[in-house]
Design an enzyme around this catalytic site. Structure first.
Site, PDB file in Angstrom:
ATOM      1  N   HIS A 165       0.836  -1.205   0.000  1.00  0.00           N
ATOM      2  CA  HIS A 165       0.000   0.000   0.000  1.00  0.00           C
ATOM      3  C   HIS A 165       0.873   1.259   0.000  1.00  0.00           C
ATOM      4  O   HIS A 165       2.038   1.204   0.389  1.00  0.00           O
ATOM      5  CB  HIS A 165      -0.841   0.051   1.293  1.00  0.00           C
ATOM      6  CG  HIS A 165      -1.971  -0.914   1.351  1.00  0.00           C
ATOM      7  ND1 HIS A 165      -2.150  -1.779   2.404  1.00  0.00           N
ATOM      8  CD2 HIS A 165      -3.009  -1.143   0.503  1.00  0.00           C
ATOM      9  CE1 HIS A 165      -3.249  -2.506   2.198  1.00  0.00           C
ATOM     10  NE2 HIS A 165      -3.783  -2.142   1.060  1.00  0.00           N
ATOM     11  N   CYS A 252      -2.448   0.194  10.082  1.00  0.00           N
ATOM     12  CA  CYS A 252      -3.510  -0.704   9.583  1.00  0.00           C
ATOM     13  C   CYS A 252      -4.488  -1.146  10.655  1.00  0.00           C
ATOM     14  O   CYS A 252      -5.616  -1.518  10.341  1.00  0.00           O
ATOM     15  CB  CYS A 252      -2.928  -1.988   9.020  1.00  0.00           C
ATOM     16  SG  CYS A 252      -1.334  -1.864   8.324  1.00  0.00           S
TER      17      CYS A 252
END
Ligand code: CIR
Length: 259
Positions: A165, A252
């Site tokens: 990401h 996250c």
């Protein structure tokens, strides 16, 4: 004067199925579920100690990656955008997060064929960067741009390479400072800010979570930690090694919002 309440951190307990998590850049290694859960518990307590109200959702036995709540939404002051995660197996994760977020924000949704993971969205005040990764596509970027433009946000697409990401490659570690891996993202995008580069021996070290003036940071990147300290960061080091085996990092595991 604006009086602000406590920041809220939405988290979700580790799924007993985390061993079946999605993996893109890592080899599968056995995850000790009890240890992962204990590390996550420490993370939640740490956020509380730093002044957050932690809203902890129950574990989802059928959703291996559901501890990584960041990917399910993009939360801004004005609204929350429910994502459509790039990994099909993760799309069921959004409904229960939406139910909680609806108590705090107006909700809007990303629609097919767009895909967008929250881990690809870096918000720096009114500038929003969207990583075009294996998880977030051009439609996802364009839908996000249309949803946020009326609120005065500039949304830019960014190439990411070699990592999962955008926030594997760059995160904000202080109000005017980003921490980045220049092999994975173009450092010139952040030219107006102070930039700290990770130590090249620690490629996964660019993900940190600032909370109340302190940087929550993994204890596995001592060289980059030293660079951060030299630049004045106050670090709260955590062992998240079991969650790292699932390709997760510190940002996250929570959705942060001002109450
Ligand atoms: C996945 O591949 O989707 C999970 N195993 C890891 C997600 C980590 N999320 C994040 O970096 N925002």
């Amino acid at each position: 004067m604006i009086l602000r309440g406590m920041p809220v951190a939405i988290t979700r307990k580790v799924s007993p199925a985390i061993g079946r998590c999605e993996l893109t850049h890592l080899e599968r290694r056995e995850i000790d579920v009890a240890r992962a859960a204990a590390q996550h518990e420490t993370y939640e307590r740490c956020l509380e100690r730093l002044g957050c109200r932690v809203v902890s959702l129950p574990a989802e036995p059928e959703m291996p990656d559901s501890v990584f709540v960041e990917d399910t939404a993009v939360v801004l002051e004005e609204l929350a955008v429910m994502t459509r995660p790039g990994a099909e197996a993760r799309r069921t994760e959004t409904a229960s997060v939406a139910a909680v977020l609806a108590e705090y924000r107006r909700l809007v949704v990303i629609k097919p064929p767009a895909t967008l993971d929250g881990g690809d969205v870096l918000v720096l005040d009114r500038r929003v960067f969207v990583g075009l990764s294996g998880r977030s596509n051009l439609d996802g970027f364009e839908q996000l741009r249309s949803l946020l433009a009326p609120h005065g946000y500039t949304v830019e697409a960014v190439d990411v390479r070699g990592c999962l990401h955008l926030k594997s490659a760059v995160t904000r570690v202080a109000p005017d400072t980003v921490l980045l891996n220049p092999d994975w993202v173009d450092r010139s995008l952040f030219a107006g800010l102070d930039r700290i580069e990770i130590d090249p021996a620690e490629p996964h070290a660019a993900n940190g979570l600032p909370v109340g003036g302190v940087l929550v940071y993994p204890d596995t990147f001592p060289r980059t930690a030293e660079r951060l300290r030299e630049r004045g960061a106050l670090l709260e080091l955590l062992d998240l090694s079991e969650l790292a085996k699932a390709e997760g990092a510190v940002t996250c595991c929570s959705l942060m919002l001002a109450d």
